[in-house]
Structure formats: structure tokens, C-alpha cells
Scaffold this motif. Sequence first.
Motif, PDB file in Angstrom:
ATOM      1  N   THR A 198       5.126  -7.697   8.844  1.00  0.00           N
ATOM      2  CA  THR A 198       3.939  -8.349   8.290  1.00  0.00           C
ATOM      3  C   THR A 198       2.796  -7.359   8.117  1.00  0.00           C
ATOM      4  N   GLU A 199       2.599  -6.479   9.092  1.00  0.00           N
ATOM      5  CA  GLU A 199       1.538  -5.477   8.990  1.00  0.00           C
ATOM      6  C   GLU A 199       1.815  -4.505   7.847  1.00  0.00           C
ATOM      7  N   PHE A 200       3.081  -4.142   7.665  1.00  0.00           N
ATOM      8  CA  PHE A 200       3.442  -3.281   6.541  1.00  0.00           C
ATOM      9  C   PHE A 200       3.093  -3.963   5.217  1.00  0.00           C
ATOM     10  N   GLU A 201       3.397  -5.250   5.133  1.00  0.00           N
ATOM     11  CA  GLU A 201       3.127  -5.981   3.903  1.00  0.00           C
ATOM     12  C   GLU A 201       1.629  -6.090   3.634  1.00  0.00           C
ATOM     13  N   LEU A 202       0.841  -6.317   4.682  1.00  0.00           N
ATOM     14  CA  LEU A 202      -0.611  -6.370   4.533  1.00  0.00           C
ATOM     15  C   LEU A 202      -1.162  -5.022   4.068  1.00  0.00           C
ATOM     16  N   ALA A 203      -0.676  -3.946   4.700  1.00  0.00           N
ATOM     17  CA  ALA A 203      -1.116  -2.601   4.317  1.00  0.00           C
ATOM     18  C   ALA A 203      -0.721  -2.305   2.871  1.00  0.00           C
ATOM     19  N   THR A 204       0.436  -2.797   2.470  1.00  0.00           N
ATOM     20  CA  THR A 204       0.919  -2.586   1.103  1.00  0.00           C
ATOM     21  C   THR A 204      -0.005  -3.244   0.086  1.00  0.00           C
ATOM     22  N   GLU A 205      -0.352  -4.507   0.321  1.00  0.00           N
ATOM     23  CA  GLU A 205      -1.218  -5.219  -0.614  1.00  0.00           C
ATOM     24  C   GLU A 205      -2.593  -4.562  -0.695  1.00  0.00           C
ATOM     25  N   MET A 206      -3.115  -4.112   0.451  1.00  0.00           N
ATOM     26  CA  MET A 206      -4.403  -3.433   0.454  1.00  0.00           C
ATOM     27  C   MET A 206      -4.332  -2.138  -0.358  1.00  0.00           C
ATOM     28  N   MET A 207      -3.239  -1.395  -0.182  1.00  0.00           N
ATOM     29  CA  MET A 207      -3.063  -0.143  -0.908  1.00  0.00           C
ATOM     30  C   MET A 207      -2.974  -0.386  -2.414  1.00  0.00           C
ATOM     31  N   ILE A 208      -2.230  -1.414  -2.801  1.00  0.00           N
ATOM     32  CA  ILE A 208      -2.114  -1.758  -4.219  1.00  0.00           C
ATOM     33  C   ILE A 208      -3.487  -2.086  -4.796  1.00  0.00           C
ATOM     34  N   GLU A 209      -4.256  -2.895  -4.063  1.00  0.00           N
ATOM     35  CA  GLU A 209      -5.585  -3.295  -4.537  1.00  0.00           C
ATOM     36  C   GLU A 209      -6.504  -2.083  -4.699  1.00  0.00           C
ATOM     37  N   ILE A 210      -6.504  -1.194  -3.724  1.00  0.00           N
ATOM     38  CA  ILE A 210      -7.376  -0.017  -3.776  1.00  0.00           C
ATOM     39  C   ILE A 210      -6.979   0.924  -4.914  1.00  0.00           C
ATOM     40  N   ILE A 211      -5.680   1.213  -5.035  1.00  0.00           N
ATOM     41  CA  ILE A 211      -5.221   2.170  -6.051  1.00  0.00           C
ATOM     42  C   ILE A 211      -5.392   1.610  -7.458  1.00  0.00           C
ATOM     43  N   LEU A 212      -4.987   0.363  -7.670  1.00  0.00           N
ATOM     44  CA  LEU A 212      -5.129  -0.204  -9.010  1.00  0.00           C
ATOM     45  C   LEU A 212      -6.593  -0.355  -9.397  1.00  0.00           C
ATOM     46  N   SER A 213      -7.428  -0.771  -8.460  1.00  0.00           N
ATOM     47  CA  SER A 213      -8.862  -0.895  -8.757  1.00  0.00           C
ATOM     48  C   SER A 213      -9.448   0.464  -9.110  1.00  0.00           C
ATOM     49  N   GLY A 214      -9.039   1.491  -8.396  1.00  0.00           N
ATOM     50  CA  GLY A 214      -9.504   2.840  -8.693  1.00  0.00           C
ATOM     51  C   GLY A 214      -9.077   3.324 -10.066  1.00  0.00           C
ATOM     52  N   CYS A 215      -7.961   2.758 -10.547  1.00  0.00           N
ATOM     53  CA  CYS A 215      -7.466   3.118 -11.878  1.00  0.00           C
ATOM     54  C   CYS A 215      -8.053   2.220 -12.966  1.00  0.00           C
ATOM     55  N   GLY A 216      -8.915   1.279 -12.552  1.00  0.00           N
ATOM     56  CA  GLY A 216      -9.510   0.374 -13.526  1.00  0.00           C
ATOM     57  C   GLY A 216      -8.546  -0.665 -14.044  1.00  0.00           C
ATOM     58  N   ILE A 217      -7.585  -1.062 -13.202  1.00  0.00           N
ATOM     59  CA  ILE A 217      -6.557  -2.033 -13.603  1.00  0.00           C
ATOM     60  C   ILE A 217      -6.802  -3.354 -12.882  1.00  0.00           C
ATOM     61  N   GLU A 218      -6.739  -4.462 -13.614  1.00  0.00           N
ATOM     62  CA  GLU A 218      -6.889  -5.790 -13.042  1.00  0.00           C
ATOM     63  C   GLU A 218      -5.748  -6.056 -12.050  1.00  0.00           C
TER      64      GLU A 218
END
Length: 235
Positions: A198-218
Motif C-alpha cells: 500500500t505504501e508503494f502504491e501511495l508513493a507511486t501515485e504521488m510520484m506520477i502526480e509530481i512528474i506529470l505536473s512538472g511536465c505540464g500534463i493533466e
Amino acid sequence: MIKKQDGVALNANTKSKKDSRIRRQNIEAIIRAAEDEFVSHGYKGATIQAVADKAGLPKANVLYYFKRKADLYYEVLAGILDLWNSSFDHVTADDDPAEAIANYIRSKMELSRLYPKASKIYASEIIHGAPYLSQYLKQTHADWTNQRAKVIQNWIDQGRMKAIDPHHLLFLIWGATQHYADFSAQTSKVLGHEMDQTEFELATEMMIEIILSGCGIETSHVLNNTLIKKREPEC
């Protein structure tokens, strides 16, 4: 009516399938044992005999599949690279960058959770200057990376994400995802426990949000909202 020779062919085919299954099982056992040895003792300290003992096979069987220790070591390294790359292999400029990058991050995080030893062996190889993977990295892996970078550049040219350097985006994803395997001793000591799924999955979603947002992707259509809510503080 089944002819006698048909029965012989059927028996031969059954034996071939059984042999193939045994071969796969043996190779899998050898690879897992080799990961234990290489991560514990490094390339120089690991021995074929120790790998055989851990795999529960005679040394001769290990040498039947892998003639030299170097061959076995390379198989472990190439195996984890193939797994890492597989989820981004067939992505094209027509794909949704949010979905493609999110799936790539999820896959690499899951592999860090499932195969941390192989990742650590790869990290050690790189730290020591990639003596056994040098040609692979210069040719096969460089070609793969350059092709994936072209896809990302196409997304940029289409205006679907910010004008960032595609190679450095890939480097960022590699470093962030592999951190959870290579530096698991650090994360577990800081957190006070080993991370569960579960912690891996939470960290994964956070990472996706940070990286995609940094790339200007919805991100709204690719994030797991159930997991996102779990990490939100209660009022």
C-alpha cells in the motif's frame, strides 16, 4: 483411430513440454539464487557453487545453462533491464503521454518492490563503472533510450507537454523509481519500518502526480483517486 506412430509423436511432444518446463524452472531457480549471491557478495565474491547450493541444483546443472559466472551475471543484469523497459517499449507518439508515463512509473515502482535485489546488483554495476555492461549500455540501451526520447519529443512538438529534455525526464524516472529498491535500507530506517504494498502504491501515485505536473500534463484521468484520498489528512 490413432496410429502407433501418432502415439509416439504425442509422447515425444509431452516429454518436450515437460523438459521445457523443467528448464524454465531450473533457470528461474538459478537466477533467483544468483541474485542472492551477487547482492550479498558482489561479482568477485560470488561463486557458481554457492549459486548451485542455493538453487538446490548440482553445480554441473548451473554450468549447463550458464557456462561462466560472467554469463550468469550478465543474465541477471539484462533481465532486470528488459523488465524495466518492457512497459515503455511500444509507446508511440499517438499514445496519451499521461497514461504512457504513468504506466511506466507504476511498472518500475512495482518492479522495485518485487525485484529489489536485481536492482541493487544493477546499481552496484553502474557505481563501479559498468565493467560488464559497458557495451550493452553504449549500444542496446542507448538505442532504446534515444528511441523513447524521440517519442517524448514528439509529444512536446505536438504541444501535449512542456518543452523539457526527454533524456533527463527518463533519467529522473529511473532514479526516482529505482531509489525504492536501491536505497530500501535508508527508507526503512527513516520510516521506522519496511514499506508494504500500500505504501508503494501511495508513493507511486504521488510520484506520477509530481512528474506529470512538472511536465505540464493533466493528471486527473490517470491518478488512482482512492489512493490519493488515503494520503489526504483528516480534517
